[in-house]
Design a protein around this motif. Structure first.
Motif, short mmCIF file in Angstrom:
data_model
loop_
_atom_site.label_atom_id
_atom_site.label_comp_id
_atom_site.label_asym_id
_atom_site.label_seq_id
_atom_site.Cartn_x
_atom_site.Cartn_y
_atom_site.Cartn_z
N GLN A 1 33.64 26.44 -14.84
CA GLN A 1 32.32 26.65 -15.44
C GLN A 1 32.39 27.71 -16.39
O GLN A 1 31.69 27.88 -17.55
N GLU A 2 33.04 28.78 -16.04
CA GLU A 2 33.36 30.05 -16.95
C GLU A 2 34.12 29.80 -18.25
O GLU A 2 34.18 30.67 -18.99
N THR A 3 34.94 28.50 -18.20
CA THR A 3 35.73 28.42 -19.38
C THR A 3 35.19 27.22 -20.31
O THR A 3 35.95 26.77 -21.40
N ASN B 1 36.42 34.28 -9.20
CA ASN B 1 35.50 34.76 -10.39
C ASN B 1 35.37 33.36 -11.11
O ASN B 1 34.99 33.49 -12.34
N PHE B 2 35.99 32.41 -10.88
CA PHE B 2 35.98 30.93 -11.74
C PHE B 2 35.47 29.76 -10.50
O PHE B 2 35.90 30.03 -9.26
N HIS B 3 34.70 28.92 -11.04
CA HIS B 3 33.84 28.28 -10.14
C HIS B 3 34.01 26.63 -10.83
O HIS B 3 34.49 26.79 -12.19
N SER C 1 32.91 26.98 -22.56
CA SER C 1 32.43 27.12 -23.82
C SER C 1 33.48 27.41 -24.72
O SER C 1 33.81 26.90 -25.69
N HIS D 1 41.70 34.57 -22.58
CA HIS D 1 41.76 36.00 -22.40
C HIS D 1 42.77 36.78 -23.29
O HIS D 1 42.52 37.89 -23.24
N TYR E 1 42.71 33.22 -13.69
CA TYR E 1 42.34 31.88 -13.15
C TYR E 1 43.61 31.30 -12.68
O TYR E 1 43.50 30.05 -12.29
#
Length: 342
Positions: free
Chosen positions: A188-190, A228-230, A192, A157, A67
């Protein structure tokens, strides 16, 4: 060049005074206040030059963060001390600079001339700070002794990211660096992983000296341009703010997120008093960015040819600064980024 200003020092305080633009800055703890003709006035921008310079002094980073707003690799260029010094001197003719925020690699040791840069900055009453991700105790001690503030980035990661992060923070705070923050890329993907981090900060003694978690909104540039990240959706963003406030977690956002946070405050009036802490974009208004070659842009997310200024080849930085087309566009958007939908 304007001559109607005065700079003075009193203990740890630096004061910049003019008829329409003023600030006070504490060189020890970073406390800063800016005002215009009166204390109730907010200047649109500094006509004297930037207060903060973000300077990427190395392209070298082996983090391979998917990212990342850059696309740095384990090899690349470093800025020389002479280039660094020349750039700072050219953009700081009125001595407005209070801080230089170094763009470093993950270890903080990629550019061997960093110590010389820090020594020179402090001799000119400019405070160095920067961001790292995976440091040794030796590096942590040096940074604590030489930086005014340092952020440690979280990179989920990495297999042992919790250990790497907690140790890096501890290596700074155990040597007395009070302004030790966490930088976390918010997408959104990070999300959690962020909640894992918040819980980790409550229970890991190595993080007891952590000052705050600072959330950096995802930008679709560099490696992140792959898509890949939003951006975090509105409901999840508002829920995050509520949880952070209710849990009394010390947190902050980058200025890119100021508009979203202000919108959250609008629908949660019990927190409206926090609006004074929401500072929208200051790129090209009060801050500037220099890449590894010393070329100036409004910020590190806007390295595009039409906004570039090669300060090493030109002698009228303030002319460029005060005629900024980017600034006009930004002010027309009420200081909310017209480039990225944050």
């Amino acid at each position: 060049m304007r001559q109607d200003f005065k700079i003075s020092y009193n203990g740890d305080w630096k004061y910049f005074c003019s008829p329409d633009y003023n600030y006070s800055f504490n060189l020890k703890n970073g406390t800063f206040a800016r005002w215009g003709t009166t204390e109730k006035d907010d200047p649109e921008f500094s006509t004297f030059g930037p207060e903060i310079l973000d300077f990427e002094i190395t392209e070298i980073c082996a983090g391979f963060c998917p990212y990342c707003y850059k696309d740095n690799k384990p090899y690349g260029k470093n800025t020389s001390f002479e280039t660094f010094k020349s750039v700072v001197e050219k953009i700081n003719p009125n001595r407005t600079l209070t801080q230089v925020a170094f763009g470093l690699g993950m270890t903080g040791k990629e550019n061997s001339e960093l110590p010389k840069m820090c020594e020179w900055l402090r001799s000119n009453n400019i405070i160095p700070n920067g961001t790292v991700a995976n440091i040794t105790e030796e590096t942590g001690k040096w940074l604590a002794e030489n930086f005014g503030a340092c952020a440690v980035s979280v990179h989920h990661h990495w297999k042992d990211w919790k250990e790497i992060f907690a140790n890096s923070v501890f290596y700074l705070t155990q040597y007395g660096l009070k302004q030790t923050n966490c930088h976390f890329v918010l997408a959104q993907e990070t999300l959690s992983t962020l909640y894992e981090l918040i819980e980790l900060a409550k229970i890991d003694s190595r993080l007891s000296g952590l000052n705050a978690i600072v959330l950096l909104s995802i930008k679709q540039c560099g490696r992140a341009a792959k898509g890949n990240f939003h951006r975090v959706n509105e409901n999840d963003f508002n829920e995050l703010c509520k949880k952070l406030l209710d849990s009394k977690t010390s947190f902050g956002f980058d200025s890119c997120s100021a508009k979203r946070f202000e919108q959250f405050l609008d629908i949660n009036p019990e927190y409206k008093h926090l609006s004074v802490f929401a500072e929208p974009c200051e790129s090209g208004l009060f801050s500037a960015y220099a890449n590894v070659d010393g070329v100036i842009y409004p910020c590190s997310f806007l390295e595009v040819p039409e906004l570039a200024y090669n300060v090493l080849e030109c002698n009228d930085f303030l002319g460029y600064w005060n005629a900024s087309k980017w600034r006009k566009k930004l002010l027309a958007c009420n200081r909310h980024c017209p480039m990225y939908a944050i």
